[in-house]
Design a protein around this motif. Structure first.
Motif, PDB file in Angstrom:
ATOM      1  N   TYR A 181       0.853  -1.185   0.000  1.00  0.00           N
ATOM      2  CA  TYR A 181       0.000   0.000   0.000  1.00  0.00           C
ATOM      3  C   TYR A 181       0.892   1.239   0.000  1.00  0.00           C
ATOM      4  CZ  TYR A 181       1.184   0.131   4.965  1.00  0.00           C
ATOM      5  OH  TYR A 181       1.887   0.158   6.144  1.00  0.00           O
ATOM      6  N   VAL A 182       0.313   2.351  -0.390  1.00  0.00           N
ATOM      7  CA  VAL A 182       0.962   3.660  -0.284  1.00  0.00           C
ATOM      8  C   VAL A 182       0.269   4.424   0.834  1.00  0.00           C
ATOM      9  CG1 VAL A 182       1.370   5.870  -1.445  1.00  0.00           C
ATOM     10  CG2 VAL A 182       1.639   3.733  -2.712  1.00  0.00           C
ATOM     11  N   ARG A 183       1.057   5.104   1.643  1.00  0.00           N
ATOM     12  CA  ARG A 183       0.462   6.033   2.605  1.00  0.00           C
ATOM     13  C   ARG A 183       1.307   7.285   2.657  1.00  0.00           C
ATOM     14  NH1 ARG A 183       1.801   5.998   8.867  1.00  0.00           N
ATOM     15  NH2 ARG A 183       3.642   4.657   8.995  1.00  0.00           N
ATOM     16  N   TRP A 184       0.718   8.370   3.131  1.00  0.00           N
ATOM     17  CA  TRP A 184       1.477   9.604   3.284  1.00  0.00           C
ATOM     18  C   TRP A 184       1.165  10.221   4.635  1.00  0.00           C
ATOM     19  CZ3 TRP A 184      -1.941   8.308  -0.422  1.00  0.00           C
ATOM     20  CH2 TRP A 184      -3.130   9.015  -0.557  1.00  0.00           C
ATOM     21  N   VAL A 185       2.221  10.774   5.221  1.00  0.00           N
ATOM     22  CA  VAL A 185       2.150  11.292   6.582  1.00  0.00           C
ATOM     23  C   VAL A 185       2.776  12.679   6.635  1.00  0.00           C
ATOM     24  CG1 VAL A 185       2.197   9.016   7.676  1.00  0.00           C
ATOM     25  CG2 VAL A 185       4.339  10.175   7.204  1.00  0.00           C
ATOM     26  N   MET A 186       2.283  13.495   7.546  1.00  0.00           N
ATOM     27  CA  MET A 186       2.885  14.800   7.804  1.00  0.00           C
ATOM     28  C   MET A 186       3.875  14.638   8.949  1.00  0.00           C
ATOM     29  SD  MET A 186       1.136  18.440   8.883  1.00  0.00           S
ATOM     30  CE  MET A 186      -0.148  18.234   7.649  1.00  0.00           C
ATOM     31  N   VAL A 187       5.145  14.956   8.693  1.00  0.00           N
ATOM     32  CA  VAL A 187       6.221  14.715   9.644  1.00  0.00           C
ATOM     33  C   VAL A 187       6.882  16.036  10.044  1.00  0.00           C
ATOM     34  CG1 VAL A 187       8.385  13.472  10.031  1.00  0.00           C
ATOM     35  CG2 VAL A 187       6.613  12.451   8.587  1.00  0.00           C
ATOM     36  N   ARG A 188       7.173  16.170  11.324  1.00  0.00           N
ATOM     37  CA  ARG A 188       7.869  17.361  11.822  1.00  0.00           C
ATOM     38  C   ARG A 188       9.267  17.492  11.215  1.00  0.00           C
ATOM     39  NH1 ARG A 188       5.706  14.934  16.455  1.00  0.00           N
ATOM     40  NH2 ARG A 188       4.201  16.209  17.607  1.00  0.00           N
ATOM     41  N   LYS A 189       9.749  18.716  11.127  1.00  0.00           N
ATOM     42  CA  LYS A 189      11.156  18.940  10.828  1.00  0.00           C
ATOM     43  C   LYS A 189      11.920  19.039  12.141  1.00  0.00           C
ATOM     44  CE  LYS A 189      12.641  21.516   7.465  1.00  0.00           C
ATOM     45  NZ  LYS A 189      12.913  22.683   6.600  1.00  0.00           N
ATOM     46  N   ARG A 190      13.133  18.540  12.144  1.00  0.00           N
ATOM     47  CA  ARG A 190      13.997  18.696  13.314  1.00  0.00           C
ATOM     48  C   ARG A 190      14.447  20.145  13.419  1.00  0.00           C
ATOM     49  NH1 ARG A 190      17.484  15.537  11.777  1.00  0.00           N
ATOM     50  NH2 ARG A 190      17.114  13.650  12.999  1.00  0.00           N
ATOM     51  N   ASP A 191      14.821  20.705  12.268  1.00  0.00           N
ATOM     52  CA  ASP A 191      15.320  22.076  12.195  1.00  0.00           C
ATOM     53  C   ASP A 191      14.493  22.840  11.168  1.00  0.00           C
ATOM     54  OD1 ASP A 191      16.663  24.446  11.967  1.00  0.00           O
ATOM     55  OD2 ASP A 191      18.493  23.585  11.094  1.00  0.00           O
ATOM     56  N   PRO A 192      13.632  23.754  11.602  1.00  0.00           N
ATOM     57  CA  PRO A 192      12.806  24.493  10.654  1.00  0.00           C
ATOM     58  C   PRO A 192      13.618  25.269   9.614  1.00  0.00           C
ATOM     59  CG  PRO A 192      11.994  24.798  12.888  1.00  0.00           C
ATOM     60  CD  PRO A 192      13.313  24.099  13.006  1.00  0.00           C
ATOM     61  N   GLU A 193      14.886  25.540   9.931  1.00  0.00           N
ATOM     62  CA  GLU A 193      15.722  26.295   8.991  1.00  0.00           C
ATOM     63  C   GLU A 193      16.419  25.397   7.969  1.00  0.00           C
ATOM     64  OE1 GLU A 193      15.545  29.550   9.090  1.00  0.00           O
ATOM     65  OE2 GLU A 193      14.201  29.286  10.818  1.00  0.00           O
ATOM     66  N   ALA A 194      16.291  24.084   8.135  1.00  0.00           N
ATOM     67  CA  ALA A 194      16.942  23.171   7.188  1.00  0.00           C
ATOM     68  C   ALA A 194      16.348  23.339   5.793  1.00  0.00           C
ATOM     69  CB  ALA A 194      16.767  21.725   7.662  1.00  0.00           C
ATOM     70  N   ALA A 195      17.185  23.178   4.792  1.00  0.00           N
ATOM     71  CA  ALA A 195      16.742  23.347   3.412  1.00  0.00           C
ATOM     72  C   ALA A 195      15.675  22.318   3.054  1.00  0.00           C
ATOM     73  CB  ALA A 195      17.933  23.205   2.464  1.00  0.00           C
ATOM     74  N   ALA A 196      14.698  22.759   2.264  1.00  0.00           N
ATOM     75  CA  ALA A 196      13.629  21.858   1.849  1.00  0.00           C
ATOM     76  C   ALA A 196      14.119  20.960   0.717  1.00  0.00           C
ATOM     77  CB  ALA A 196      12.423  22.661   1.375  1.00  0.00           C
ATOM     78  N   PRO A 197      13.791  19.683   0.761  1.00  0.00           N
ATOM     79  CA  PRO A 197      14.148  18.815  -0.362  1.00  0.00           C
ATOM     80  C   PRO A 197      13.324  19.176  -1.593  1.00  0.00           C
ATOM     81  CG  PRO A 197      12.709  17.655   1.148  1.00  0.00           C
ATOM     82  CD  PRO A 197      13.024  18.968   1.788  1.00  0.00           C
ATOM     83  N   GLU A 198      13.785  18.740  -2.731  1.00  0.00           N
ATOM     84  CA  GLU A 198      13.034  18.962  -3.963  1.00  0.00           C
ATOM     85  C   GLU A 198      11.668  18.282  -3.856  1.00  0.00           C
ATOM     86  OE1 GLU A 198      13.253  17.832  -8.747  1.00  0.00           O
ATOM     87  OE2 GLU A 198      14.919  17.345  -7.383  1.00  0.00           O
ATOM     88  N   THR A 199      10.625  19.002  -4.260  1.00  0.00           N
ATOM     89  CA  THR A 199       9.275  18.441  -4.198  1.00  0.00           C
ATOM     90  C   THR A 199       9.104  17.357  -5.252  1.00  0.00           C
ATOM     91  OG1 THR A 199       8.302  20.491  -3.339  1.00  0.00           O
ATOM     92  CG2 THR A 199       6.821  18.947  -4.449  1.00  0.00           C
ATOM     93  N   ARG A 200       8.682  16.197  -4.809  1.00  0.00           N
ATOM     94  CA  ARG A 200       8.364  15.080  -5.704  1.00  0.00           C
ATOM     95  C   ARG A 200       7.069  14.451  -5.201  1.00  0.00           C
ATOM     96  NH1 ARG A 200      12.933  12.348  -7.762  1.00  0.00           N
ATOM     97  NH2 ARG A 200      11.529  10.637  -8.353  1.00  0.00           N
TER      98      ARG A 200
END
Length: 343
Positions: free
Chosen positions: A141-160
């Motif tokens: 199955y596929v699932r998706w979750v909203m996960v906290r960032k450890r560091d809000p200032e960390a660079a965002a990964p490329e959206t895929r």
């Protein structure tokens, strides 16, 4: 060197990562007994070896959702330990029945990432497979979750964002080898209703309700070795309430659906699912279903129903969304699945 595992945060994931989850789990009649005690499940195929043999199977398998919970539970420490919410499911298929004595393990591949606009969290998509001791995939199955960032200032990964099917076709469903409903015993199953008795668009009120208790939902979550903090640690939420594991709501709603869908014996496909609103101890779960589609299958005497299962905690019956398109506050679960039923 730290020995403990704080769990992964959003910036720890990369598309293409393959995660082999600990700990393998050998299932037995104990899982069935506890599952039936917690909900209680009553579908005959999962209750009686003799009934299952009469349907062409070697014995009674573990309940389809119990197998799902075991596979799901393995993924929590690596996928959703620091999750804010479990958002949805897609492309779920049960491929091989699970029998007492089987050992299940889980593997997940990260297939999508998208940081939220607030920069404090992001959505992670994973495709999870559960395998038995022979290396056979029992479900995926596929699932998706909203996960906290450890560091809000960390660079965002490329959206895929993955391209997912809105629903499985009937041809995507895998029918268990040997399944045969030709001599199906409707009396022992509990209801006379067969595939031809259901019409697309029909809505079924499952009538009964169950009030969720704190101890029971935590017992269920521990049974599946699900370690998500929000289900156990009341200090993690400002309101001091533990969240009820969404799978507990799924199983409770599926059990309630027996009243009206007793012959919808096996779940074989999961098209979509949303935990629309949180569930807490003291909420009373009720359920209704809508028939979305019907299909025949190549197996003798076996048909398939596509069903929408909605769990609620009060509110106006058979309502789902408001004028704004959002789920109404009383809606707990919106689940779209395929089930096998005698023709």
């Amino acid at each position: 060197m730290a020995k403990t595992n704080p769990g992964r945060f959003f910036e720890d994931y990369s598309v293409g990562d393959v995660i082999r989850h600990a700990v393998p789990r050998t299932v037995s009649g104990g899982e069935r007994a506890l599952y039936h005690a917690l909900y209680p499940a009553r579908h005959a195929l999962y209750s009686s070896d003799e009934f299952a043999r009469g349907c062409g199977l070697p014995s009674s398998p573990l309940d389809d959702l119990a197998a799902f919970h075991v596979v799901f539970g393995k993924t929590v420490p690596d996928v959703s330990l620091n999750a804010l919410a479990n958002l949805g499911y897609a492309e779920g298929r049960w491929l091989t029945p699970v029998y007492p004595g089987d050992t299940l393990r889980s593997t997940s591949e990260v297939i999508g990432l998208k940081q939220n606009s607030n920069g404090k969290s992001g959505v992670v998509w994973v495709r999870t497979k559960g395998e038995n001791q022979r290396g056979e995939t029992v479900m995926e199955y596929v699932r998706w979750v909203m996960v906290r960032k450890r560091d809000p200032e960390a660079a965002a990964p490329e959206t895929r964002m993955p391209d997912l099917k809105p629903a499985l076709d009937a041809g995507d469903l895998v029918i268990p080898e040997g399944l045969d409903f030709t001599d199906y015993d409707f009396t022992l199953a509990g209801e006379p209703h067969r595939w031809g008795d259901y019409e697309v668009g029909e809505v079924i009120d499952h009538v009964d309700g169950v009030t969720v208790e704190e101890a029971e939902h935590m017992m269920a979550t521990r049974l599946w070795q699900n370690t998500a903090k929000v289900h156990f640690d009341a200090t993690l939420r400002e309101d001091g309430n533990r969240l009820i594991y969404g799978g507990h709501v799924i199983s409770m709603a599926r059990t309630l659906s027996f009243n009206g869908l007793a012959n919808a014996q096996m779940i074989v496909g999961l098209n979509a699912g949303a935990h629309a609103n949180p569930c807490y101890s003291g909420d009373t779960i009720k359920a209704w279903s809508a028939v979305l589609d019907k299909a025949e299958t190549p197996a003798p005497g076996v048909g398939a129903l596509r069903l929408r299962l909605v769990a609620t905690k009060g509110g106006e019956p058979f309502t789902l969304r408001g004028e704004d398109g959002k789920y109404l506050p009383h809606v707990l679960l919106d689940l779209d699945y395929w089930a096998l039923i005698p023709l």
